[in-house]
Design a protein around this motif. Structure first.
Motif, PDB file in Angstrom:
ATOM      1  N   GLN A  16      -7.773   8.374  -2.281  1.00 35.13           N
ATOM      2  CA  GLN A  16      -7.620   6.964  -2.401  1.00 35.13           C
ATOM      3  C   GLN A  16      -7.152   6.506  -3.841  1.00 35.13           C
ATOM      4  N   CYS A  17      -6.377   5.682  -3.942  1.00 34.88           N
ATOM      5  CA  CYS A  17      -5.750   5.294  -5.171  1.00 34.88           C
ATOM      6  C   CYS A  17      -5.884   3.666  -5.185  1.00 34.88           C
ATOM      7  N   HIS A  22       1.992   2.307  -3.081  1.00 35.90           N
ATOM      8  CA  HIS A  22       1.799   3.830  -3.095  1.00 35.90           C
ATOM      9  C   HIS A  22       1.582   4.321  -1.764  1.00 35.90           C
ATOM     10  N   GLU A  46      -1.550   8.232   0.180  1.00 35.74           N
ATOM     11  CA  GLU A  46      -2.775   8.644   0.583  1.00 35.74           C
ATOM     12  C   GLU A  46      -3.243   9.475   1.772  1.00 35.74           C
ATOM     13  N   GLU A  87     -11.678  -2.816  -1.403  1.00 41.96           N
ATOM     14  CA  GLU A  87     -10.505  -3.351  -0.902  1.00 41.96           C
ATOM     15  C   GLU A  87     -10.571  -3.875   0.658  1.00 41.96           C
TER      16      GLU A  87
END
Ligand code: NFE
Ligand code: MG
Length: 508
Positions: free
Chosen positions: A453-454, A508, A42, A300
């Motif tokens: 963002q993932c 990630h 990210e 999150e």
């Protein structure tokens, strides 16, 4: 007396997942799921051309790159205001379908089966199958040279109650080897339309750049038929055989009881609409009650994660600021929450959400038929064996549907639309990776990626405790798991692997 047990590394796939459990009177009483590395995708994406995103995010993983590529182009489709033509979204389904099939097969045979079958049975093989005799010769050679097992990658292993029947073990080992070839065929099928795999070059905003010809369709369908045969003749019967041999695992590994699906496999090409008419629809299941997906409820939390950014942010405004020395943190995974609650994601979540949503009658018939075969109620699927059964059933249904999607493709028609990247904009790309709900959020400023963002399936499932101290889905599923021998916690490993975790993705 309580004993601390560490299972580290746990996965047979990418990335370092460590699971620490307290075992008291041969039961797990506490569990901690830890992602042990930081990757920083990210952060890497900030300041880049938005068209880099589907290429770079595919490098998050070699197993589910198609899903990251698709989440990225869905986010860009949303930001650019474009919709792929019919061939474009059908090709996306065909590529993703082939990727699901290889992923579910690698999971059952290569990442999980060795928890149940006795690989050492190969030494007793007396038949003529070339793959089996080659494996046996190799193990014998290793034994001669090293005098003793282990033989990587099969051994060492935790000792436990492996299958003892020689014929069943040899049959399963044979399928393990055949599954390697089948995975290759699935990868070839995907590559016909996605350029190469892993890390497709043809998945772009607006569709897929590969031009469809009748030859390519025939090449895809020939491979799909081989995959279907293997699923029907080996995968489904082998999952049922494991379930028959280990019936206690219908009672073990029950998760947090809350399930989330973003929906996947569009039937009409509207990727970011309500998502209720997808083959596997979007939604949540909480206390057995279905509800539609409300993506503003996603956040999150990072109290127990190695990040110093603000906790509880929605991914559209999310931040990624690593803090390796953070006090009280124990994982490099953030803790995704939906309305403040942990959610299990993956094939079981997709099947249960679809079943309770109820709009896909053929899916409900297939689930009822499976439940009839195993003599269980839908509630029994919330278990270790339920995850394997849901994954296998989904694999079969996706393979069957790929034939129908291929049938709708029109050779010669366009498969992508043109677009312009705006100076400023934002988008969300939701999909379901083989392991569960996957979302990418993009914000563009001055033609560049300002924020990316993932929120990734294994981040949901293997999340650490949240700001309220509530454990993540895998941590909850481990509680109460019987562990016969704390030096060989095979039962706990089986519970975690039923989620098919991939830590490379998760961090990630
Ligand atoms: Ni690395 Fe992945 C899948 C994604 S898991 S495998 O499926 O996204 O978090
Ligand atoms: Mg993230």
């Amino acid at each position: 007396m309580s004993r601390k047990v560490s299972i580290d590394p746990l996965t047979r796939i990418e990335g370092h997942l460590a699971v620490k459990v307290d075992v008291e009177d041969n039961r797990v009483t506490q569990a901690w799921s830890q992602g042990e590395m930081f990757r920083g995708f990210e952060v890497i994406l900030q300041g880049r051309d938005p068209m880099d995103a589907q290429q770079i995010t595919q490098r998050i993983c070699g197993v589910c790159p198609i899903s990251h590529g698709l989440a990225s182009v869905h986010a860009q489709d949303d930001a650019y205001g474009i919709t792929p033509p019919e061939n474009g979204w059908l090709l996306r389904n065909l590529i993703l379908g082939a990727n699901y099939i290889q992923s579910h097969i690698i999971h059952f045979y290569h990442l999980c089966a060795l928890d149940f079958i006795d690989i050492t049975a190969i030494l007793a093989y007396s038949g003529q199958d070339p793959m089996m005799t080659e494996l046996k010769s190799w193990v014998q050679l290793e034994l001669r040279e090293n005098k003793t097992l282990p033989v990587a990658p099969f051994l060492p292993r935790y000792e436990g109650n492996y299958v003892t029947d020689l014929d069943i073990n040899l049959g399963a080992i044979h399928h393990y080897l055949r599954a390697l070839e089948i995975r290759q065929i699935a990868q070839e099928a995907a590559a016909i339309f996605c350029g190469k795999i892993p890390h497709s070059t043809t998945i772009v905003p607006g569709g897929v750049t590969e031009k469809v010809t009748a030859d390519k369709l025939v090449a895809y369908l020939g491979r799909l038929q081989k995959l279907k045969n293997f699923i029907d003749e080996c995968y489904i019967p082998d999952v049922l055989a494991v379930a028959g041999a280990y019936p206690e695992y219908w009672e073990i590994g029950k998760g947090c009881g809350q399930f989330l699906s973003y929906g996947v496999f569009s039937q009409d090409g509207r990727p970011n609409a309500q998502r209720s008419n997808f083959f596997l629809p979007a939604g949540t299941l909480q206390n057995g009650v279905y509800d539609t997906l409300q993506i503003q409820r996603i956040s999150e939390e990072i109290r127990h994660s190695f990040f110093s950014s603000t906790s509880g942010l929605h991914p559209a405004t999310g931040e990624t600021v690593p803090a390796a020395a953070k006090h009280g943190a124990y994982s490099w995974l953030k803790a995704p929450r939906y309305g403040g609650k942990p959610m299990e994601v993956g094939p079981l979540a997709r099947i249960l959400v679809a079943y309770h949503q109820g709009s896909n009658r053929s899916l409900n018939t297939a689930v009822d038929s499976l439940l009839g075969t195993i003599g269980k109620s839908p509630a029994a699927l919330d278990s270790l064996l339920g995850r394997h059964a849901a994954r296998a059933l989904e694999c079969k249904m996706v393979a069957d549907l790929c034939f129908e999607w291929a049938d709708r493709i029109r050779p010669g028609q366009p498969s992508a639309v043109d677009f312009t990247i705006p100076a400023k904009g934002s988008g969300v790309g939701l999909t379901e990776a083989p392991r569960g709900a996957l979302g990418h959020w993009i914000e563009i400023a001055d033609h560049r990626i300002h924020r990316y963002q993932c929120v990734v399936p294994t981040t949901w499932n293997c999340s650490p405790r949240d700001d309220q101290g509530i454990a993540g889905p895998v941590e909850q599923a481990l509680l109460g798991t019987p562990v016969k021998d704390p030096d060989h916690p095979i039962e706990a490993a089986r519970v975690v692997r039923s989620f098919d975790p991939c830590l490379a993705c998760a961090v990630h």
